[in-house]
Every structure is written in structure tokens, then in C-alpha cells.
Scaffold this motif. Sequence first.
Motif, PDB file in Angstrom:
ATOM      1  N   GLU A 103      21.170   6.413 111.864  1.00 25.14           N
ATOM      2  CA  GLU A 103      22.230   5.671 112.550  1.00 25.14           C
ATOM      3  C   GLU A 103      23.318   5.284 111.550  1.00 25.14           C
ATOM      4  O   GLU A 103      23.040   4.770 110.476  1.00 25.14           O
ATOM      5  CB  GLU A 103      21.641   4.426 113.217  1.00 25.14           C
ATOM      6  CG  GLU A 103      22.568   3.783 114.230  1.00 25.14           C
ATOM      7  CD  GLU A 103      21.841   2.780 115.110  1.00 25.14           C
ATOM      8  OE1 GLU A 103      22.238   1.601 115.091  1.00 25.14           O
ATOM      9  OE2 GLU A 103      20.890   3.186 115.810  1.00 25.14           O
ATOM     10  N   GLY A 104      24.566   5.564 111.906  1.00 28.05           N
ATOM     11  CA  GLY A 104      25.690   5.297 111.021  1.00 28.05           C
ATOM     12  C   GLY A 104      26.072   6.478 110.155  1.00 28.05           C
ATOM     13  O   GLY A 104      27.118   6.446 109.497  1.00 28.05           O
ATOM     14  N   TYR A 106      27.355  10.231 109.085  1.00 27.88           N
ATOM     15  CA  TYR A 106      28.380  11.174 109.535  1.00 27.88           C
ATOM     16  C   TYR A 106      27.798  12.580 109.504  1.00 27.88           C
ATOM     17  O   TYR A 106      27.083  12.952 108.577  1.00 27.88           O
ATOM     18  CB  TYR A 106      29.617  11.096 108.644  1.00 27.88           C
ATOM     19  CG  TYR A 106      30.369   9.796 108.744  1.00 27.88           C
ATOM     20  CD1 TYR A 106      31.381   9.625 109.681  1.00 27.88           C
ATOM     21  CD2 TYR A 106      30.062   8.728 107.903  1.00 27.88           C
ATOM     22  CE1 TYR A 106      32.073   8.434 109.781  1.00 27.88           C
ATOM     23  CE2 TYR A 106      30.747   7.524 107.993  1.00 27.88           C
ATOM     24  CZ  TYR A 106      31.754   7.389 108.930  1.00 27.88           C
ATOM     25  OH  TYR A 106      32.431   6.196 109.027  1.00 27.88           O
ATOM     26  N   CYS A 131      28.222  12.891 123.167  1.00 29.55           N
ATOM     27  CA  CYS A 131      29.460  12.165 122.870  1.00 29.55           C
ATOM     28  C   CYS A 131      30.112  11.782 124.195  1.00 29.55           C
ATOM     29  O   CYS A 131      30.214  12.611 125.101  1.00 29.55           O
ATOM     30  CB  CYS A 131      30.400  13.033 122.040  1.00 29.55           C
ATOM     31  SG  CYS A 131      32.017  12.285 121.711  1.00 29.55           S
ATOM     32  N   ARG A 144      30.214  10.477 113.954  1.00 24.73           N
ATOM     33  CA  ARG A 144      29.387   9.407 113.397  1.00 24.73           C
ATOM     34  C   ARG A 144      28.288   9.091 114.397  1.00 24.73           C
ATOM     35  O   ARG A 144      28.546   8.964 115.602  1.00 24.73           O
ATOM     36  CB  ARG A 144      30.223   8.164 113.100  1.00 24.73           C
ATOM     37  CG  ARG A 144      29.429   7.017 112.444  1.00 24.73           C
ATOM     38  CD  ARG A 144      30.368   5.928 111.947  1.00 24.73           C
ATOM     39  NE  ARG A 144      31.138   5.363 113.047  1.00 24.73           N
ATOM     40  CZ  ARG A 144      30.726   4.334 113.802  1.00 24.73           C
ATOM     41  NH1 ARG A 144      29.540   3.779 113.584  1.00 24.73           N
ATOM     42  NH2 ARG A 144      31.491   3.878 114.766  1.00 24.73           N
ATOM     43  N   VAL A 145      27.068   8.966 113.920  1.00 23.87           N
ATOM     44  CA  VAL A 145      25.928   8.651 114.790  1.00 23.87           C
ATOM     45  C   VAL A 145      25.949   7.156 115.084  1.00 23.87           C
ATOM     46  O   VAL A 145      25.821   6.331 114.179  1.00 23.87           O
ATOM     47  CB  VAL A 145      24.592   9.040 114.125  1.00 23.87           C
ATOM     48  CG1 VAL A 145      23.420   8.692 115.039  1.00 23.87           C
ATOM     49  CG2 VAL A 145      24.576  10.526 113.775  1.00 23.87           C
ATOM     50  N   THR A 146      26.110   6.797 116.341  1.00 24.00           N
ATOM     51  CA  THR A 146      26.183   5.379 116.720  1.00 24.00           C
ATOM     52  C   THR A 146      24.891   4.854 117.323  1.00 24.00           C
ATOM     53  O   THR A 146      24.674   3.645 117.378  1.00 24.00           O
ATOM     54  CB  THR A 146      27.330   5.144 117.734  1.00 24.00           C
ATOM     55  OG1 THR A 146      27.094   5.945 118.905  1.00 24.00           O
ATOM     56  CG2 THR A 146      28.664   5.528 117.125  1.00 24.00           C
ATOM     57  N   LYS A 147      24.001   5.767 117.759  1.00 24.29           N
ATOM     58  CA  LYS A 147      22.747   5.319 118.366  1.00 24.29           C
ATOM     59  C   LYS A 147      21.682   6.389 118.209  1.00 24.29           C
ATOM     60  O   LYS A 147      21.919   7.570 118.439  1.00 24.29           O
ATOM     61  CB  LYS A 147      22.948   5.007 119.854  1.00 24.29           C
ATOM     62  CG  LYS A 147      21.689   4.539 120.581  1.00 24.29           C
ATOM     63  CD  LYS A 147      21.948   4.306 122.061  1.00 24.29           C
ATOM     64  CE  LYS A 147      20.663   3.913 122.780  1.00 24.29           C
ATOM     65  NZ  LYS A 147      20.892   3.745 124.238  1.00 24.29           N
ATOM     66  N   VAL A 154      26.851   9.977 119.643  1.00 20.67           N
ATOM     67  CA  VAL A 154      27.797  10.151 118.536  1.00 20.67           C
ATOM     68  C   VAL A 154      29.216   9.919 119.029  1.00 20.67           C
ATOM     69  O   VAL A 154      29.488   9.968 120.232  1.00 20.67           O
ATOM     70  CB  VAL A 154      27.682  11.566 117.928  1.00 20.67           C
ATOM     71  CG1 VAL A 154      26.300  11.796 117.329  1.00 20.67           C
ATOM     72  CG2 VAL A 154      27.993  12.652 118.967  1.00 20.67           C
ATOM     73  N   GLU A 155      30.097   9.662 118.095  1.00 14.18           N
ATOM     74  CA  GLU A 155      31.517   9.565 118.420  1.00 14.18           C
ATOM     75  C   GLU A 155      32.327  10.277 117.357  1.00 14.18           C
ATOM     76  O   GLU A 155      31.911  10.332 116.181  1.00 14.18           O
ATOM     77  CB  GLU A 155      31.961   8.105 118.547  1.00 14.18           C
ATOM     78  CG  GLU A 155      31.835   7.282 117.291  1.00 14.18           C
ATOM     79  CD  GLU A 155      32.287   5.846 117.490  1.00 14.18           C
ATOM     80  OE1 GLU A 155      32.767   5.241 116.499  1.00 14.18           O
ATOM     81  OE2 GLU A 155      32.187   5.323 118.608  1.00 14.18           O
ATOM     82  N   ASP A 157      34.430  11.034 114.410  1.00 12.27           N
ATOM     83  CA  ASP A 157      34.809  10.219 113.259  1.00 12.27           C
ATOM     84  C   ASP A 157      34.556  11.027 111.987  1.00 12.27           C
ATOM     85  O   ASP A 157      33.793  11.986 111.996  1.00 12.27           O
ATOM     86  CB  ASP A 157      33.999   8.917 113.225  1.00 12.27           C
ATOM     87  CG  ASP A 157      34.674   7.839 112.395  1.00 12.27           C
ATOM     88  OD1 ASP A 157      35.750   8.109 111.831  1.00 12.27           O
ATOM     89  OD2 ASP A 157      34.120   6.722 112.304  1.00 12.27           O
TER      90      ASP A 157
END
Length: 270
Positions: A103-104, A106, A131, A144-147, A154-155, A157
Motif C-alpha cells: 500500500e502506497g 508506485y 482504478c 499508486r496503490v491506495t488499497k 490504484v490511482e 500517479d
Amino acid sequence: MLKKHLSIFIPDSLTAETNDLKLKTYKVGAIARTAAIFNTDQIVVYHDDANQKEANFISDILTYMNTPQYLRKKVFPIRNELKYVGLLPPLRTPHHPTGKPGEGDYRQGLTLKRTKKGTFVDIGADKIAFCKEQLTVNKILSFRVTKLGKEIIVEPDEPYDEYWGYETLSTYKNLHQSIKSVKPDFVVATSRNAAPITSILDEVKFKVNNAKHIAILFGGPYSGLPENIHSQNLVDLEVNTIPLQGTKTVRTEEAVLATLSVFNLLLNSK
């Protein structure tokens, strides 16, 4: 300090001196590896004397090496031109991770399928990520891995404090047109007939420090850079980055290594 953009220009005649596919692959791979070592942002392939097939081959090898290992089989179908890519060393850059994503983190990912809710993305995890934005399918983008959990979210970034690979631009244009399309504000030509960089080091350093986008031009194995670069006002400075060379000739991939070594010092000195 604002990061400077560094581009190198190589001719499509780079591999024209040999018909050995293994040697061709090695020559291009050596340039890719050197570019990554010295944080090159862009490799521009301009038209010299070779045909477009050579430009395509060079671009394919450069792009292959810059693509994370976990995406290569999905992006590059098996074909003869890529027969020897397995012999090339990995770039081992931050955008080529070898472990599972956290998580977090890239990651670069390949967009697979778009729905009304978003886009499915392959980021090299044990399952497909999602996404929430609708993105163009079949493109490699940065995320970027958000969860992490039952699903991976991911989103789009990209990190700003890590080297994130290079872009390959094959213009199929001559050097003059290629430079105009990229629009650097400081253009350096490399030549064994120019002044040794040691004799104009202060001038080079001053111009490097005041530039935002630096372009370094390299010639081919037969004729070097075009003779009209001065009459067309293509370059701001011409330098010899290998003064007193001990060999009769310096290959393009060797010139790239030597030159980027010097400019790496200039870019990172106060």
C-alpha cells in the motif's frame, strides 16, 4: 531544486554496421542501460542514413527494456527481432520492482478493460487491480496503490523523487526536425574534432546550470553528426567528451556512456 530534463539523440544508423541480430540487440541494450544509470528522461531516435526498419528495431528494444518485466509478455508478442532480449541486463530502476506491491507503492500498470465504473489494471500483483477512473485501454501508465485487501485499488500517479525510466521517441525525421519537435533549450553536440570539454568546463557547467531541458546529440558509426549542424544553428555547444582517446574510433554506445558520465557530474555539482 527543479529537476532538469535530459534527452539524448541517437541515429537510426546505430545498428547499420552489422547484420548480427545479437550484436544489434546488445548495442541498443547498452545505450538503454547507460541512459537509465544516468537518469535520462528521453531517448530520441532520429533519421540518419538507415531505413525505417532500423529505427523501429532500435525503438522496440529501448521500449522493451524500459517496460517492467511483469508486463513484457503482454505488451510484446514473440517475434524474431526480440530473439536475444533475454541476454540483456535488467535496468533495475525503481519502476522495475521485483516484489509484490504494498500500500502506497508506485507501480507501472497495463490498462486491460474499461467499464462504467473504472478500469482494470495489471500491476504485476497476484490479482488484477482496479482504478476508479476511465482510462485508455492497452496503455502502460503509472499508478499508486491506495488499497490492498480483497481488491487492489490504484490511482494514476507517479513519484517525483525517484527515477521513473525514460521515454523513447522515434521521430523518423532528420536531426534538425527532431530537435525542433522536442524543443530543448540547451543542445550539445559531441565530436572528437571539437574542443576538449576540460578546456571549456566552466562554460559548459554555466550553461547546464541555466538550462531546463538539455539535449545531447550523438552521431552514427559512419559519418558522425551531420555536417550542417552549424549552418542550421542546431547546437549551442560542441564538445569532445573523450579527449586524447586511445582508440582510433569510439562506438556510439561508448560515447553515450562517456558523455553521460561527464554530464552526470555537472548536473549534480553545486
